[in-house]
Enzyme design. Structure first.
Site, short mmCIF file in Angstrom:
data_model
loop_
_atom_site.label_atom_id
_atom_site.label_comp_id
_atom_site.label_asym_id
_atom_site.label_seq_id
_atom_site.Cartn_x
_atom_site.Cartn_y
_atom_site.Cartn_z
N HIS A 89 -36.07 54.33 65.10
CA HIS A 89 -35.49 53.44 66.09
C HIS A 89 -36.20 52.09 66.17
CE1 HIS A 89 -38.85 53.86 68.89
NE2 HIS A 89 -38.93 55.09 68.41
N HIS A 101 -37.10 48.33 50.11
CA HIS A 101 -36.76 49.64 49.51
C HIS A 101 -37.65 50.70 50.16
CE1 HIS A 101 -36.30 52.18 45.55
NE2 HIS A 101 -36.07 52.89 46.64
C1 LIG Z 1 -49.33 52.20 44.25
C2 LIG Z 1 -48.78 51.95 42.86
C3 LIG Z 1 -47.63 50.94 42.93
C4 LIG Z 1 -49.94 51.36 42.07
O1 LIG Z 1 -49.53 51.14 40.77
P1 LIG Z 1 -50.45 50.21 39.86
O2 LIG Z 1 -50.55 48.84 40.49
O3 LIG Z 1 -49.94 50.29 38.46
O4 LIG Z 1 -51.90 50.86 40.03
P2 LIG Z 1 -52.75 51.73 39.00
O5 LIG Z 1 -51.93 52.85 38.45
O6 LIG Z 1 -53.41 50.77 38.07
O7 LIG Z 1 -53.84 52.40 39.97
C5 LIG Z 1 -54.92 51.67 40.53
C6 LIG Z 1 -55.82 52.66 41.25
O8 LIG Z 1 -55.14 53.13 42.44
C7 LIG Z 1 -54.98 54.57 42.39
N1 LIG Z 1 -53.64 54.87 42.88
C8 LIG Z 1 -52.46 54.43 42.36
N2 LIG Z 1 -51.43 54.87 43.09
C9 LIG Z 1 -51.97 55.63 44.10
C10 LIG Z 1 -51.39 56.35 45.15
N3 LIG Z 1 -50.06 56.37 45.33
N4 LIG Z 1 -52.21 56.98 46.01
C11 LIG Z 1 -53.55 56.94 45.83
N5 LIG Z 1 -54.16 56.26 44.83
C12 LIG Z 1 -53.37 55.61 43.96
C13 LIG Z 1 -55.12 54.94 40.91
O9 LIG Z 1 -55.54 56.27 40.77
C14 LIG Z 1 -56.14 53.93 40.46
O10 LIG Z 1 -57.41 54.36 40.88
P3 LIG Z 1 -58.74 54.11 39.99
O11 LIG Z 1 -58.88 52.60 39.88
O12 LIG Z 1 -59.82 54.77 40.79
O13 LIG Z 1 -58.46 54.75 38.68
C15 LIG Z 1 -48.21 53.24 42.18
O14 LIG Z 1 -49.25 54.10 41.76
C16 LIG Z 1 -47.31 54.02 43.12
O15 LIG Z 1 -47.74 54.81 43.97
N6 LIG Z 1 -46.00 53.76 42.95
C17 LIG Z 1 -44.97 54.37 43.75
C18 LIG Z 1 -43.87 54.88 42.82
C19 LIG Z 1 -42.68 55.33 43.58
O16 LIG Z 1 -42.68 55.47 44.77
N7 LIG Z 1 -41.60 55.54 42.85
C20 LIG Z 1 -40.34 55.92 43.47
C21 LIG Z 1 -39.23 55.14 42.86
S1 LIG Z 1 -37.71 55.45 43.70
#
Ligand SMILES: CC(C)(COP(=O)(O)OP(=O)(O)OC[C@H]1O[C@@H](n2cnc3c(N)ncnc32)[C@H](O)[C@@H]1OP(=O)(O)O)[C@@H](O)C(=O)NCCC(=O)NCCS
Length: 213
Positions: free
Chosen positions: A136, A145
């Site tokens: 709400h 998104h």
């Molecule tokens: C947050 C996110 C965008 C980061 O992606 P990125 O910028 O490529 O980051 P990286 O993969 O380089 O990760 C960087 C650090 O953050 C950590 N990390 C990444 N995503 C994380 C998450 N969701 N929760 C906790 N830690 C996370 C990684 O383990 C890494 O840690 P390290 O440096 O200790 O190794 C991605 O991991 C994510 O969660 N995307 C969401 C995807 C999603 O929701 N998809 C649905 C589509 S409908």
């Protein structure tokens, strides 16, 4: 009944197509996608050409939904299609709940089992993905998104182009700045500034401003 043209024939475009068909509002669906040379049809619906070709098909497909994941690109293509005379309808899956007091901007899609509760406002080109909830009095900007299974509690403000990752939660009353990304499974318990990536429980900044590179 009109036809619906979906700009973007990837995974998100497929889900838009099936949600649109489930509404029974469109008698035919087609896609435009810049990969049209490699894609003749998707789910049995034709891929007619590239996104720049869309206006050629407007007589048969008067409505358009832009199914492009990048929010800024999605909004840009929506503006172009609108200027070419397309309608930008809402697509709300019949199993979703959208409160009659909620206000949704042009081209917003709400997928199966999602809920948008009382007095929520969602801008243009929003995506409330499968099983996500927007509670709400939330105020979501343009191009936001909310990914599958993510939950946005009451009175939250999300700036333009915010991406709330799959399964994440945002606690009530918080503000998340424009262009920020909330990682999968995060619990956001404090405000988030513009253009950062936060992740974890509780969520912390893991990447700085997008404009810092
Ligand atoms: C947050 C996110 C965008 C980061 O992606 P990125 O910028 O490529 O980051 P990286 O993969 O380089 O990760 C960087 C650090 O953050 C950590 N990390 C990444 N995503 C994380 C998450 N969701 N929760 C906790 N830690 C996370 C990684 O383990 C890494 O840690 P390290 O440096 O200790 O190794 C991605 O991991 C994510 O969660 N995307 C969401 C995807 C999603 O929701 N998809 C649905 C589509 S409908």
């Amino acid at each position: 009944m009109k036809g619906l043209l979906i700009a973007g024939a990837g995974g998100h475009g497929k889900v838009v197509a099936e949600a649109a068909l489930a509404t029974g509002r469109w008698e035919r669906i087609a896609f435009v996608d810049d990969r049209h040379a490699q894609l003749s049809d998707v789910l049995g619906h034709p891929v007619l050409g590239g996104i720049d070709d869309a206006s050629r098909f407007r007589a048969e497909y008067a409505d358009a939904v832009v199914a492009i994941g990048n929010a800024r690109v999605r909004l840009h293509v929506m503006d172009r299609l609108k200027s070419e005379g397309f309608g930008l309808p809402l697509v709300i899956h019949p199993s979703a709940w959208v409160s009659p007091s909620a206000v949704l901007g042009d081209g917003t899609v709400v997928f199966a089992m999602a809920a948008v509760n009382a007095c929520a406002v969602i801008g243009r080109g929003g995506i409330v993905n499968t099983g996500a909830t927007v509670d709400h009095d939330c105020r979501l900007g343009d191009g936001v998104h909310v990914c599958p299974g993510a939950h946005v509690a009451g009175d939250v403000v999300l700036g333009d182009a915010v991406w709330v990752g799959i399964g994440a939660s945002v606690v009530n009353g918080l503000h998340v700045g424009a262009d920020s990304i909330i990682g999968a499974g995060a619990a956001v318990v404090s405000n988030v500034e513009d253009g950062v990536t936060v992740a974890g429980v509780p969520a912390k900044v893991i990447k700085g401003h997008v404009w810092d590179g």
